[in-house]
Design a protein around this motif. Sequence first.
Motif, PDB file in Angstrom:
ATOM      1  N   LYS A 126       0.832  -1.198   0.000  1.00  0.00           N
ATOM      2  CA  LYS A 126       0.000   0.000   0.000  1.00  0.00           C
ATOM      3  C   LYS A 126       0.873   1.257   0.000  1.00  0.00           C
ATOM      4  CE  LYS A 126      -3.460  -0.069   2.807  1.00  0.00           C
ATOM      5  NZ  LYS A 126      -4.239   0.030   4.076  1.00  0.00           N
ATOM      6  N   ALA A 127       1.911   1.269   0.839  1.00  0.00           N
ATOM      7  CA  ALA A 127       2.805   2.425   0.891  1.00  0.00           C
ATOM      8  C   ALA A 127       3.506   2.633  -0.444  1.00  0.00           C
ATOM      9  CB  ALA A 127       3.825   2.237   2.010  1.00  0.00           C
ATOM     10  N   MET A 128       3.942   1.539  -1.064  1.00  0.00           N
ATOM     11  CA  MET A 128       4.604   1.664  -2.363  1.00  0.00           C
ATOM     12  C   MET A 128       3.643   2.204  -3.425  1.00  0.00           C
ATOM     13  SD  MET A 128       6.846  -1.864  -2.421  1.00  0.00           S
ATOM     14  CE  MET A 128       7.389  -1.550  -4.104  1.00  0.00           C
ATOM     15  N   ALA A 129       2.388   1.796  -3.373  1.00  0.00           N
ATOM     16  CA  ALA A 129       1.402   2.276  -4.342  1.00  0.00           C
ATOM     17  C   ALA A 129       1.159   3.771  -4.176  1.00  0.00           C
ATOM     18  CB  ALA A 129       0.097   1.501  -4.185  1.00  0.00           C
ATOM     19  N   VAL A 130       1.058   4.244  -2.915  1.00  0.00           N
ATOM     20  CA  VAL A 130       0.834   5.666  -2.664  1.00  0.00           C
ATOM     21  C   VAL A 130       2.031   6.487  -3.120  1.00  0.00           C
ATOM     22  CG1 VAL A 130       0.479   7.404  -0.876  1.00  0.00           C
ATOM     23  CG2 VAL A 130      -0.791   5.260  -0.802  1.00  0.00           C
ATOM     24  N   VAL A 131       3.243   5.993  -2.829  1.00  0.00           N
ATOM     25  CA  VAL A 131       4.450   6.711  -3.263  1.00  0.00           C
ATOM     26  C   VAL A 131       4.492   6.811  -4.783  1.00  0.00           C
ATOM     27  CG1 VAL A 131       6.968   6.582  -3.363  1.00  0.00           C
ATOM     28  CG2 VAL A 131       5.787   6.141  -1.210  1.00  0.00           C
ATOM     29  N   THR A 132       4.139   5.736  -5.455  1.00  0.00           N
ATOM     30  CA  THR A 132       4.095   5.763  -6.924  1.00  0.00           C
ATOM     31  C   THR A 132       3.078   6.780  -7.421  1.00  0.00           C
ATOM     32  OG1 THR A 132       4.713   3.418  -6.990  1.00  0.00           O
ATOM     33  CG2 THR A 132       3.747   4.352  -8.980  1.00  0.00           C
ATOM     34  N   LEU A 133       1.923   6.828  -6.736  1.00  0.00           N
ATOM     35  CA  LEU A 133       0.878   7.769  -7.124  1.00  0.00           C
ATOM     36  C   LEU A 133       1.309   9.214  -6.882  1.00  0.00           C
ATOM     37  CD1 LEU A 133      -2.010   7.953  -8.199  1.00  0.00           C
ATOM     38  CD2 LEU A 133      -2.827   7.829  -5.833  1.00  0.00           C
ATOM     39  N   LEU A 134       2.079   9.459  -5.834  1.00  0.00           N
ATOM     40  CA  LEU A 134       2.553  10.809  -5.545  1.00  0.00           C
ATOM     41  C   LEU A 134       3.445  11.351  -6.668  1.00  0.00           C
ATOM     42  CD1 LEU A 134       3.448  10.619  -1.733  1.00  0.00           C
ATOM     43  CD2 LEU A 134       1.599  11.927  -2.775  1.00  0.00           C
ATOM     44  N   PHE A 135       4.222  10.497  -7.281  1.00  0.00           N
ATOM     45  CA  PHE A 135       5.160  10.934  -8.304  1.00  0.00           C
ATOM     46  C   PHE A 135       4.562  10.933  -9.713  1.00  0.00           C
ATOM     47  CE2 PHE A 135       8.189   9.963  -4.968  1.00  0.00           C
ATOM     48  CZ  PHE A 135       9.096  11.005  -5.091  1.00  0.00           C
ATOM     49  N   ALA A 136       3.375  10.380  -9.888  1.00  0.00           N
ATOM     50  CA  ALA A 136       2.790  10.316 -11.227  1.00  0.00           C
ATOM     51  C   ALA A 136       2.420  11.702 -11.785  1.00  0.00           C
ATOM     52  CB  ALA A 136       1.584   9.386 -11.224  1.00  0.00           C
ATOM     53  N   GLY A 167       8.080  30.209 -16.347  1.00  0.00           N
ATOM     54  CA  GLY A 167       7.665  28.825 -16.621  1.00  0.00           C
ATOM     55  C   GLY A 167       8.232  27.795 -15.656  1.00  0.00           C
ATOM     56  N   PRO A 168       9.529  27.834 -15.363  1.00  0.00           N
ATOM     57  CA  PRO A 168      10.077  26.840 -14.424  1.00  0.00           C
ATOM     58  C   PRO A 168       9.422  26.912 -13.046  1.00  0.00           C
ATOM     59  CG  PRO A 168      11.832  27.904 -15.657  1.00  0.00           C
ATOM     60  CD  PRO A 168      10.585  28.645 -15.977  1.00  0.00           C
ATOM     61  N   TYR A 169       9.077  28.138 -12.631  1.00  0.00           N
ATOM     62  CA  TYR A 169       8.452  28.283 -11.306  1.00  0.00           C
ATOM     63  C   TYR A 169       7.020  27.761 -11.326  1.00  0.00           C
ATOM     64  CZ  TYR A 169      12.481  31.325 -10.735  1.00  0.00           C
ATOM     65  OH  TYR A 169      13.751  31.823 -10.703  1.00  0.00           O
ATOM     66  N   TRP A 170       6.335  28.041 -12.479  1.00  0.00           N
ATOM     67  CA  TRP A 170       4.996  27.474 -12.635  1.00  0.00           C
ATOM     68  C   TRP A 170       5.056  25.929 -12.603  1.00  0.00           C
ATOM     69  CZ3 TRP A 170       0.458  29.625 -12.162  1.00  0.00           C
ATOM     70  CH2 TRP A 170       0.305  30.992 -12.366  1.00  0.00           C
ATOM     71  N   ALA A 171       6.029  25.397 -13.269  1.00  0.00           N
ATOM     72  CA  ALA A 171       6.152  23.932 -13.331  1.00  0.00           C
ATOM     73  C   ALA A 171       6.432  23.348 -11.954  1.00  0.00           C
ATOM     74  CB  ALA A 171       7.269  23.546 -14.303  1.00  0.00           C
ATOM     75  N   ALA A 172       7.379  23.961 -11.240  1.00  0.00           N
ATOM     76  CA  ALA A 172       7.712  23.455  -9.911  1.00  0.00           C
ATOM     77  C   ALA A 172       6.526  23.578  -8.970  1.00  0.00           C
ATOM     78  CB  ALA A 172       8.923  24.212  -9.361  1.00  0.00           C
ATOM     79  N   GLY A 173       5.817  24.735  -9.043  1.00  0.00           N
ATOM     80  CA  GLY A 173       4.664  24.927  -8.155  1.00  0.00           C
ATOM     81  C   GLY A 173       3.561  23.933  -8.434  1.00  0.00           C
ATOM     82  N   LEU A 174       3.268  23.699  -9.721  1.00  0.00           N
ATOM     83  CA  LEU A 174       2.222  22.730 -10.058  1.00  0.00           C
ATOM     84  C   LEU A 174       2.595  21.307  -9.631  1.00  0.00           C
ATOM     85  CD1 LEU A 174       1.185  24.018 -13.607  1.00  0.00           C
ATOM     86  CD2 LEU A 174      -0.190  24.078 -11.512  1.00  0.00           C
ATOM     87  N   MET A 175       3.873  20.959  -9.770  1.00  0.00           N
ATOM     88  CA  MET A 175       4.289  19.611  -9.363  1.00  0.00           C
ATOM     89  C   MET A 175       4.148  19.416  -7.856  1.00  0.00           C
ATOM     90  SD  MET A 175       7.525  18.549 -11.794  1.00  0.00           S
ATOM     91  CE  MET A 175       8.431  20.087 -11.631  1.00  0.00           C
ATOM     92  N   VAL A 176       4.546  20.444  -7.101  1.00  0.00           N
ATOM     93  CA  VAL A 176       4.406  20.357  -5.641  1.00  0.00           C
ATOM     94  C   VAL A 176       2.937  20.321  -5.252  1.00  0.00           C
ATOM     95  CG1 VAL A 176       4.802  21.578  -3.473  1.00  0.00           C
ATOM     96  CG2 VAL A 176       6.621  21.455  -5.185  1.00  0.00           C
ATOM     97  N   ALA A 177       2.148  21.178  -5.895  1.00  0.00           N
ATOM     98  CA  ALA A 177       0.725  21.221  -5.565  1.00  0.00           C
ATOM     99  C   ALA A 177       0.043  19.889  -5.866  1.00  0.00           C
ATOM    100  CB  ALA A 177       0.051  22.365  -6.347  1.00  0.00           C
ATOM    101  N   SER A 178       0.391  19.277  -7.001  1.00  0.00           N
ATOM    102  CA  SER A 178      -0.231  17.992  -7.347  1.00  0.00           C
ATOM    103  C   SER A 178       0.143  16.913  -6.338  1.00  0.00           C
ATOM    104  CB  SER A 178       0.190  17.579  -8.759  1.00  0.00           C
ATOM    105  OG  SER A 178       1.598  17.344  -8.820  1.00  0.00           O
ATOM    106  N   SER A 179       1.383  16.929  -5.882  1.00  0.00           N
ATOM    107  CA  SER A 179       1.799  15.943  -4.881  1.00  0.00           C
ATOM    108  C   SER A 179       1.071  16.156  -3.562  1.00  0.00           C
ATOM    109  CB  SER A 179       3.319  16.025  -4.664  1.00  0.00           C
ATOM    110  OG  SER A 179       4.021  15.657  -5.828  1.00  0.00           O
ATOM    111  N   VAL A 180       0.887  17.443  -3.186  1.00  0.00           N
ATOM    112  CA  VAL A 180       0.164  17.739  -1.946  1.00  0.00           C
ATOM    113  C   VAL A 180      -1.280  17.272  -2.039  1.00  0.00           C
ATOM    114  CG1 VAL A 180      -0.691  19.613  -0.483  1.00  0.00           C
ATOM    115  CG2 VAL A 180       1.668  19.642  -1.297  1.00  0.00           C
ATOM    116  N   VAL A 181      -1.905  17.489  -3.174  1.00  0.00           N
ATOM    117  CA  VAL A 181      -3.293  17.057  -3.356  1.00  0.00           C
ATOM    118  C   VAL A 181      -3.406  15.537  -3.231  1.00  0.00           C
ATOM    119  CG1 VAL A 181      -5.185  16.884  -5.021  1.00  0.00           C
ATOM    120  CG2 VAL A 181      -3.965  19.057  -4.728  1.00  0.00           C
ATOM    121  N   ILE A 182      -2.504  14.828  -3.893  1.00  0.00           N
ATOM    122  CA  ILE A 182      -2.558  13.359  -3.829  1.00  0.00           C
ATOM    123  C   ILE A 182      -2.294  12.875  -2.412  1.00  0.00           C
ATOM    124  CG2 ILE A 182      -1.446  11.241  -4.638  1.00  0.00           C
ATOM    125  CD1 ILE A 182      -3.242  12.557  -6.699  1.00  0.00           C
ATOM    126  N   PHE A 183      -1.335  13.511  -1.738  1.00  0.00           N
ATOM    127  CA  PHE A 183      -1.025  13.114  -0.361  1.00  0.00           C
ATOM    128  C   PHE A 183      -2.214  13.373   0.555  1.00  0.00           C
ATOM    129  CE2 PHE A 183       0.685  13.986   3.889  1.00  0.00           C
ATOM    130  CZ  PHE A 183       1.392  12.818   4.116  1.00  0.00           C
TER     131      PHE A 183
END
Length: 331
Positions: free
Chosen positions: A272-282, A306-322
Amino acid sequence: MTLSILTRQAKGPVLLHDPTAADLAGSDVLWIDLLDPSRAEEQLVEQAFGIDAPSETERAALEESARFYLENDVMVLHGTVVARAKPEAEADVPSKLPPIAHKREIVSFFLTKTALITVRTCPLRAFEANEGRASADLAEVETGPEVLLALIESLVERVADFLSASAQELEDLNLRVLVSRRTIRLETILKRLGQLGAGASQSRDSLSSLSRLARFVLAHGSAWSVPKERLSLLATDIETLQRQAEALTNDLTFFLDATLGLVSARQNETLKAMAVVTLLFAPPTLLASAFGMNFEHMTIFADPLGPYWAAGLMVASSVVIFSIARLGKWL
């Protein structure tokens, strides 16, 4: 190879470890013990007492129905006992049991009108006369049947000690595995449970064999003046230990199922933990792939931010999944 003789003396029974042929012919012989004897030693005893001692291979091939019989005024008994076999010591799990494994062996008893003869191929603590607890107490024996009962009592006592130590260790393992909050190596526990289960099975087989032996002696022992009251009490003790062995086997089965359930639960938690970690990085991986594209008409990729937008969206998506995983109690 050892040939020992217990003789009746004025000061009490005396055990001779290096007897001669003349000692065998004495009328004061109570017990002759053959430990992994040579063919010459077997023939010497067979000729002196008129018995036919089966070889180790012949004893192993004996059927259960042919283990107890009368032959030429000799009561022949072949009983299954639990013998010691030293393997590599197991140090991962603290144990009240000695660091040894056990194996089934067959011991032959020949009760003649004058003496008891035993033939075995393995050392047995129960046959170490007058050596302390769980060894045969031969200090006051006067006849061959009394020696037989003393040896059987010692064998039964050894099984009782093993069952008691096994039950105590199983209780300790139960506290460590099912009650304690600490994480322990369940693989080592499973190995120890297997050893305890094998020992319980061997003890149960030995008790069953000794019970049949005791009943046979009770039925035919009057011609050899076997103390029936003492033997009856011994048979009752054996029956009690058989019930204890069955209870121990049931407890081992329950604890084994519980331990396997814990192993399965741990594996599920890990997956289960491995599945969640995989989902966080997707999602971050998808966003990183999009922002890495070189399309001329998608101006966001050429924007200085653009790089800041990309980094922010990636962090935000990980937070949402978490957050979803936490709310859903996936973690």
